[in-house]
Design an enzyme around this catalytic site. Structure first.
Site: not given
Ligand SMILES: *Cc1c(COP(=O)(O)O)cnc(C)c1O
Length: 413
Positions: A127, A198, A223-224, A372
């Protein structure tokens, strides 16, 4: 398993040990939410908490809530709570700032621990914000550091004695491929490099063992899969063996040994609070506690099992029903090698994703061509997998995605 009908999946829902958690979340009518890997759904109790923090703690308690409502210590009290979710000790985690900002702090700390080395190993296809943040840091340091980009298959070979630190994401954001945290960390340590991980796409989606893998530093979004709410402060981990022995660049008063002595010069506190910089987004932190509490009540092994099963079923059904329309699996086929998401490639991925949105199937698009689909086991049903594939099949078979309105790119994909 060979799935033939929706009823096969309904049967799985009836025996799902996690099925009760769905009732703790708000999910809009008619929506199949396959984007919990970007922003988790809202736990019902979060709305109550938001109201309390604003109308009671802020409005009535005013500044006194710093003490009386525990605002001041939220980064560490929530860090202590969330620690077991990533296999960390209670004093090794804070919740603070954004993931990217935390990454900046921990990579800076890691590089300083190896002052004679100049290479950071990162996955190029990672990312991009992680690459951007480290590029910005290296530019700022101006000491000739470079990033050595490697991909999954060349990762171990890229880690040699020139390397000061590795900064690697556990689960790939696009493909869902899982990297071997234990083996890669061991290789880093064998050559004397620090290991920064990460956990954005693994925290809350699968068991993670930071202590067991001997990881030095880590960051993760909350927040995921942890459902902490939009922009919820991120997790930051520092192994206890490093406490008091590193420096980080954002030396604000919250990381000072005695913030309320108001001394002229910075003097770091020796524990995990050294990674704090300043006053935190308190309402966001308070709300995040709700998602963390739910996660702590769920068995992470059951979450992982359901996640592997759901993604297996999704792949099976998409390939069974949509193969003739040219969808190509880009995620690992072996569930043990795959996170809680599945990506399929199609040249028209963007308009297809837009048409899915119109039918309530919320997934996302990651250029180039990746559709996705994220599977959050706490609030999704197996039957949702069937329904999502049903919609995908309809859109492809009817060519509904060719409508003009689906061709225009929105700002956020
Ligand atoms: C989601 C995600 C981020 C998000 O970072 P922010 O600072 O919250 O914008 C960073 N890195 C990875 C690998 C991610 O998946």
């Amino acid at each position: 398993m060979a799935v033939k009908a929706r009823t096969d999946l309904e049967a799985l829902d009836r025996t799902d040990p996690l099925s009760g958690f769905r009732n703790e979340f708000f999910l809009p009518e008619g929506v199949i939410y396959l984007n919990g890997n970007s922003l988790g759904a809202m736990p019902l109790a979060a709305a109550e908490r938001a109201k309390r923090v604003v109308e009671h703690e802020w409005a009535r308690g005013l500044i006194g809530s710093m003490n009386s409502a525990g605002w001041y210590t939220l980064p560490t009290t929530l860090g202590r709570k969330i620690a077991p979710i990533v296999g960390a000790g209670p004093n090794e985690v804070v919740l603070t700032d954004a993931t990217g900002i935390n990454l900046y702090k921990v990579v800076a700390a890691a590089l300083k621990m190896q002052p004679d080395r100049r290479v950071v190993v990162m996955e190029g296809s990672n990312f991009p914000t992680n690459n951007y943040m480290v590029q910005g840091l290296l530019e700022q340091l101006d000491k000739g550091h470079t990033i050595r980009f490697a991909e999954a298959d060349g990762m171990l070979d890229a880690i040699d004695e020139d390397v000061a630190a590795i900064c690697i994401t556990h689960v790939h954001y696009k493909t869902g491929n899982i990297l071997d945290m234990a083996a890669i960390t061991a290789k880093a340590h064998a050559v004397g490099a620090a290991a920064v991980w990460d956990l954005c796409h693994s925290a809350g989606a699968m068991p993670v063992d930071l202590n067991g893998c001997n990881v030095d530093f880590a960051v993760a979004c909350t927040y995921k899969y942890i459902n902490g709410g939009p922009g919820a402060p991120a997790l930051l981990y520092v192994a206890e063996r490093h406490h008091g022995k590193y420096t980080q660049p954002l030396t604000g008063w919250y990381g000072h040994a005695a913030p309320f002595e108001f001394e002229r010069d910075y003097r770091p506190v020796g524990d995990i609070r050294q990674m704090l910089s300043g006053t935190q987004p308190t309402a966001s932190l308070s709300i995040a506690e709700i998602g963390i509490d739910i996660m702590l009540r769920a068995d992470i092994h059951q979450i992982r099992e359901k996640s592997m099963r759901m993604t297996d079923l999704f792949i099976e059904l998409v390939e069974q029903r949509c193969a003739q329309f040219g969808v190509e699996l880009v995620s690992p086929r072996d569930a043990r090698q795959r996170g809680s998401q599945v990506s399929f490639l199609n040249d028209d991925g963007y308009p297809i994703v837009r048409a899915l949105h119109d039918r309530g199937v919320i997934c996302d698009y990651r250029a180039p061509g990746n559709m996705r689909f994220g599977f959050a086991p706490l609030y999704l049903r197996y039957a949702d997998v069937w329904d999502a594939v049903d919609h995908l099949h309809d859109i492809l078979a009817s060519e509904a995605w060719k409508e003009d309105r689906y061709q225009v790119r929105a700002a956020v994909t």
